[in-house]
Design a protein around this motif. Structure first.
Motif, PDB file in Angstrom:
ATOM      1  N   ALA A  16     -38.267  62.843 -62.481  1.00 45.29           N
ATOM      2  CA  ALA A  16     -38.819  63.416 -63.716  1.00 45.29           C
ATOM      3  C   ALA A  16     -37.703  63.760 -64.705  1.00 45.29           C
ATOM      4  CB  ALA A  16     -39.653  64.649 -63.386  1.00 45.29           C
ATOM      5  N   LYS A  17     -36.617  64.327 -64.206  1.00 38.91           N
ATOM      6  CA  LYS A  17     -35.496  64.688 -65.080  1.00 38.91           C
ATOM      7  C   LYS A  17     -34.886  63.431 -65.700  1.00 38.91           C
ATOM      8  CE  LYS A  17     -31.239  67.256 -65.333  1.00 38.91           C
ATOM      9  NZ  LYS A  17     -30.304  68.162 -64.701  1.00 38.91           N
ATOM     10  N   LYS A  18     -34.728  62.403 -64.900  1.00 41.06           N
ATOM     11  CA  LYS A  18     -34.205  61.123 -65.393  1.00 41.06           C
ATOM     12  C   LYS A  18     -35.135  60.571 -66.481  1.00 41.06           C
ATOM     13  CE  LYS A  18     -31.908  58.770 -62.123  1.00 41.06           C
ATOM     14  NZ  LYS A  18     -31.643  57.862 -61.016  1.00 41.06           N
ATOM     15  N   TRP A  19     -36.441  60.680 -66.241  1.00 42.26           N
ATOM     16  CA  TRP A  19     -37.434  60.195 -67.193  1.00 42.26           C
ATOM     17  C   TRP A  19     -37.338  60.967 -68.512  1.00 42.26           C
ATOM     18  CZ3 TRP A  19     -41.448  62.019 -70.060  1.00 42.26           C
ATOM     19  CH2 TRP A  19     -42.335  61.075 -70.578  1.00 42.26           C
ATOM     20  N   LEU A  20     -37.231  62.298 -68.434  1.00 46.09           N
ATOM     21  CA  LEU A  20     -37.103  63.113 -69.648  1.00 46.09           C
ATOM     22  C   LEU A  20     -35.874  62.701 -70.447  1.00 46.09           C
ATOM     23  CD1 LEU A  20     -37.955  66.669 -68.223  1.00 46.09           C
ATOM     24  CD2 LEU A  20     -39.299  65.404 -69.930  1.00 46.09           C
ATOM     25  N   ASN A  21     -34.757  62.534 -69.736  1.00 49.45           N
ATOM     26  CA  ASN A  21     -33.516  62.151 -70.406  1.00 49.45           C
ATOM     27  C   ASN A  21     -33.612  60.765 -71.035  1.00 49.45           C
ATOM     28  OD1 ASN A  21     -32.344  64.592 -69.703  1.00 49.45           O
ATOM     29  ND2 ASN A  21     -31.413  63.779 -67.854  1.00 49.45           N
ATOM     30  N   SER A  22     -34.219  59.820 -70.326  1.00 51.79           N
ATOM     31  CA  SER A  22     -34.321  58.457 -70.861  1.00 51.79           C
ATOM     32  C   SER A  22     -35.252  58.384 -72.071  1.00 51.79           C
ATOM     33  CB  SER A  22     -34.777  57.478 -69.780  1.00 51.79           C
ATOM     34  OG  SER A  22     -36.130  57.699 -69.448  1.00 51.79           O
ATOM     35  N   HIS A  23     -36.183  59.328 -72.172  1.00 53.81           N
ATOM     36  CA  HIS A  23     -37.088  59.376 -73.324  1.00 53.81           C
ATOM     37  C   HIS A  23     -36.587  60.347 -74.400  1.00 53.81           C
ATOM     38  CE1 HIS A  23     -39.719  57.257 -70.555  1.00 53.81           C
ATOM     39  NE2 HIS A  23     -40.405  56.876 -71.620  1.00 53.81           N
ATOM     40  N   GLU A  24     -35.359  60.843 -74.198  1.00 54.19           N
ATOM     41  CA  GLU A  24     -34.710  61.741 -75.158  1.00 54.19           C
ATOM     42  C   GLU A  24     -35.596  62.926 -75.531  1.00 54.19           C
ATOM     43  OE1 GLU A  24     -33.365  59.213 -78.348  1.00 54.19           O
ATOM     44  OE2 GLU A  24     -31.854  58.280 -77.062  1.00 54.19           O
ATOM     45  N   ILE A  25     -36.230  63.491 -74.524  1.00 56.79           N
ATOM     46  CA  ILE A  25     -37.080  64.666 -74.728  1.00 56.79           C
ATOM     47  C   ILE A  25     -36.235  65.901 -74.449  1.00 56.79           C
ATOM     48  CG2 ILE A  25     -39.115  65.909 -73.898  1.00 56.79           C
ATOM     49  CD1 ILE A  25     -40.323  63.117 -73.259  1.00 56.79           C
ATOM     50  N   GLU A  26     -36.183  66.785 -75.418  1.00 52.97           N
ATOM     51  CA  GLU A  26     -35.387  68.002 -75.275  1.00 52.97           C
ATOM     52  C   GLU A  26     -36.112  69.004 -74.389  1.00 52.97           C
ATOM     53  OE1 GLU A  26     -33.909  69.671 -78.910  1.00 52.97           O
ATOM     54  OE2 GLU A  26     -33.666  67.683 -79.781  1.00 52.97           O
ATOM     55  N   LEU A  31     -47.907  70.774 -67.349  1.00 53.85           N
ATOM     56  CA  LEU A  31     -48.126  69.688 -66.397  1.00 53.85           C
ATOM     57  C   LEU A  31     -47.480  70.057 -65.071  1.00 53.85           C
ATOM     58  CD1 LEU A  31     -47.290  66.686 -68.745  1.00 53.85           C
ATOM     59  CD2 LEU A  31     -49.530  67.612 -68.194  1.00 53.85           C
ATOM     60  N   VAL A  32     -48.177  69.773 -63.994  1.00 57.75           N
ATOM     61  CA  VAL A  32     -47.689  70.069 -62.651  1.00 57.75           C
ATOM     62  C   VAL A  32     -47.593  68.759 -61.885  1.00 57.75           C
ATOM     63  CG1 VAL A  32     -48.148  71.361 -60.541  1.00 57.75           C
ATOM     64  CG2 VAL A  32     -48.810  72.329 -62.736  1.00 57.75           C
ATOM     65  N   GLY A  33     -46.429  68.514 -61.271  1.00 54.61           N
ATOM     66  CA  GLY A  33     -46.197  67.220 -60.637  1.00 54.61           C
ATOM     67  C   GLY A  33     -45.742  66.241 -61.709  1.00 54.61           C
ATOM     68  N   PHE A  34     -45.328  65.066 -61.301  1.00 54.70           N
ATOM     69  CA  PHE A  34     -44.818  64.093 -62.268  1.00 54.70           C
ATOM     70  C   PHE A  34     -45.671  62.839 -62.305  1.00 54.70           C
ATOM     71  CE2 PHE A  34     -41.854  60.469 -63.180  1.00 54.70           C
ATOM     72  CZ  PHE A  34     -41.754  60.716 -64.543  1.00 54.70           C
ATOM     73  N   LYS A  35     -46.293  62.637 -63.461  1.00 52.61           N
ATOM     74  CA  LYS A  35     -47.016  61.396 -63.757  1.00 52.61           C
ATOM     75  C   LYS A  35     -46.568  60.997 -65.160  1.00 52.61           C
ATOM     76  CE  LYS A  35     -50.953  62.198 -60.826  1.00 52.61           C
ATOM     77  NZ  LYS A  35     -52.067  63.084 -60.682  1.00 52.61           N
ATOM     78  N   ASP A  36     -45.791  59.931 -65.245  1.00 51.71           N
ATOM     79  CA  ASP A  36     -45.164  59.586 -66.516  1.00 51.71           C
ATOM     80  C   ASP A  36     -46.148  59.396 -67.668  1.00 51.71           C
ATOM     81  OD1 ASP A  36     -46.084  57.192 -65.486  1.00 51.71           O
ATOM     82  OD2 ASP A  36     -44.181  56.131 -65.665  1.00 51.71           O
ATOM     83  N   VAL A  37     -47.339  58.909 -67.404  1.00 54.14           N
ATOM     84  CA  VAL A  37     -48.326  58.701 -68.478  1.00 54.14           C
ATOM     85  C   VAL A  37     -48.709  60.041 -69.106  1.00 54.14           C
ATOM     86  CG1 VAL A  37     -50.662  57.884 -68.982  1.00 54.14           C
ATOM     87  CG2 VAL A  37     -49.209  56.585 -67.439  1.00 54.14           C
ATOM     88  N   GLU A  38     -48.950  61.050 -68.258  1.00 58.96           N
ATOM     89  CA  GLU A  38     -49.292  62.380 -68.768  1.00 58.96           C
ATOM     90  C   GLU A  38     -48.100  63.000 -69.487  1.00 58.96           C
ATOM     91  OE1 GLU A  38     -50.809  64.873 -65.652  1.00 58.96           O
ATOM     92  OE2 GLU A  38     -52.328  63.398 -65.091  1.00 58.96           O
ATOM     93  N   TRP A  39     -46.932  62.840 -68.916  1.00 58.90           N
ATOM     94  CA  TRP A  39     -45.741  63.433 -69.503  1.00 58.90           C
ATOM     95  C   TRP A  39     -45.423  62.805 -70.863  1.00 58.90           C
ATOM     96  CZ3 TRP A  39     -41.375  66.042 -66.541  1.00 58.90           C
ATOM     97  CH2 TRP A  39     -41.896  66.806 -65.496  1.00 58.90           C
ATOM     98  N   LEU A  40     -45.704  61.525 -71.015  1.00 59.29           N
ATOM     99  CA  LEU A  40     -45.450  60.858 -72.286  1.00 59.29           C
ATOM    100  C   LEU A  40     -46.286  61.487 -73.403  1.00 59.29           C
ATOM    101  CD1 LEU A  40     -43.831  58.624 -73.621  1.00 59.29           C
ATOM    102  CD2 LEU A  40     -45.656  57.044 -73.072  1.00 59.29           C
ATOM    103  N   LYS A  41     -47.546  61.819 -73.097  1.00 66.79           N
ATOM    104  CA  LYS A  41     -48.406  62.457 -74.094  1.00 66.79           C
ATOM    105  C   LYS A  41     -47.815  63.786 -74.553  1.00 66.79           C
ATOM    106  CE  LYS A  41     -52.597  60.481 -72.112  1.00 66.79           C
ATOM    107  NZ  LYS A  41     -53.765  60.793 -71.292  1.00 66.79           N
ATOM    108  N   VAL A  42     -47.342  64.583 -73.613  1.00 69.19           N
ATOM    109  CA  VAL A  42     -46.758  65.878 -73.947  1.00 69.19           C
ATOM    110  C   VAL A  42     -45.423  65.697 -74.649  1.00 69.19           C
ATOM    111  CG1 VAL A  42     -45.825  68.025 -72.974  1.00 69.19           C
ATOM    112  CG2 VAL A  42     -47.970  67.109 -72.142  1.00 69.19           C
ATOM    113  N   GLY A  43     -44.660  64.705 -74.241  1.00 69.11           N
ATOM    114  CA  GLY A  43     -43.365  64.423 -74.866  1.00 69.11           C
ATOM    115  C   GLY A  43     -43.496  64.107 -76.355  1.00 69.11           C
ATOM    116  N   ARG A  44     -44.580  63.486 -76.723  1.00 70.41           N
ATOM    117  CA  ARG A  44     -44.820  63.154 -78.130  1.00 70.41           C
ATOM    118  C   ARG A  44     -45.162  64.394 -78.941  1.00 70.41           C
ATOM    119  NH1 ARG A  44     -48.517  58.285 -76.604  1.00 70.41           N
ATOM    120  NH2 ARG A  44     -46.956  56.703 -76.204  1.00 70.41           N
ATOM    121  N   ILE A  45     -45.751  65.383 -78.287  1.00 68.71           N
ATOM    122  CA  ILE A  45     -46.156  66.604 -78.985  1.00 68.71           C
ATOM    123  C   ILE A  45     -44.941  67.425 -79.384  1.00 68.71           C
ATOM    124  CG2 ILE A  45     -47.399  68.807 -78.730  1.00 68.71           C
ATOM    125  CD1 ILE A  45     -49.265  67.296 -76.771  1.00 68.71           C
ATOM    126  N   LYS A  46     -44.009  67.529 -78.451  1.00 68.94           N
ATOM    127  CA  LYS A  46     -42.808  68.337 -78.609  1.00 68.94           C
ATOM    128  C   LYS A  46     -43.196  69.649 -79.199  1.00 68.94           C
ATOM    129  CE  LYS A  46     -39.601  64.575 -78.612  1.00 68.94           C
ATOM    130  NZ  LYS A  46     -38.399  64.024 -79.083  1.00 68.94           N
TER     131      LYS A  46
END
Length: 125
Positions: free
Chosen positions: A15-25, A110-125
Motif C-alpha cells: 500500500a505504501k509503495k502504491w501511494l508513493n507511485s501515485h504521488e499521493i501525499e 479505508l481499511v485494508g488495501f484495495k487499489d481501486v478503492e484507494w484510487l478513488k480516495v487518492g483523487r479526492i485528496k
C-alpha cells in the motif's frame, strides 16, 4: 491523508509503495507505536461506512490469542454480542487488533488495501 501501517506487514508495504507511485501525499503512523484511540476508531468507523467487524485483524496473532481466553466461545463469536463501544474499547487496547493498513482521508476511511478503492480516495485528496 493519514496512512496507518505496520512496517513488517507485506500488505502495508504494498500500500505504501502504491501511494508513493501515485504521488499521493500522506502522513504515516506506526500502528503499534501509536495505537489508534477509542475516539479515533469511533470517528473512523463512522466515516468508513463499514461494519465495525471489518476493523478487526481477524488473521492476526493477537486476535487469535484473545479467542483462546474463553474456551466456550471464541472472539469471533463474542463480537456480535458485544456493544459497539465495547468493541471500540477492545480495538483501542492494541494496534495489532486493528486491520491494516488504514487510510484516513478528510471524509472517508479505508481499511485494508484495495487499489481501486484507494484510487478513488487518492483523487479526492
Amino acid at each position: 491523508m493519514l496512512f496507518i501501517w505496520y512496517p513488517k506487514c507485506s500488505t502495508c508495504q504494498k500500500a505504501k509503495k502504491w501511494l508513493n507511485s501515485h504521488e499521493i501525499e500522506y502522513t504515516e503512523r506506526h500502528i503499534v507505536e501509536e495505537n489508534p484511540t477509542y475516539d479515533e476508531l469511533k470517528e473512523w468507523h463512522q466515516k468508513s461506512g463499514l461494519p465495525l467487524k471489518k476493523f478487526f485483524n481477524t488473521s492476526g496473532m493477537k486476535y487469535r490469542e484473545l479467542g483462546l481466553k474463553d474456551k466456550e466461545m471464541k472472539l469471533k463469536d463474542k463480537l456480535p454480542k458485544m456493544r459497539e463501544d465495547e468493541q471500540l474499547k477492545l480495538l483501542a487496547t492494541n494496534g495489532m487488533l486493528v486491520k491494516r493498513p488504514v487510510l484516513v482521508a478528510e471524509d472517508k476511511v479505508l481499511v485494508g488495501f484495495k487499489d481501486v478503492e484507494w484510487l478513488k480516495v487518492g483523487r479526492i485528496k
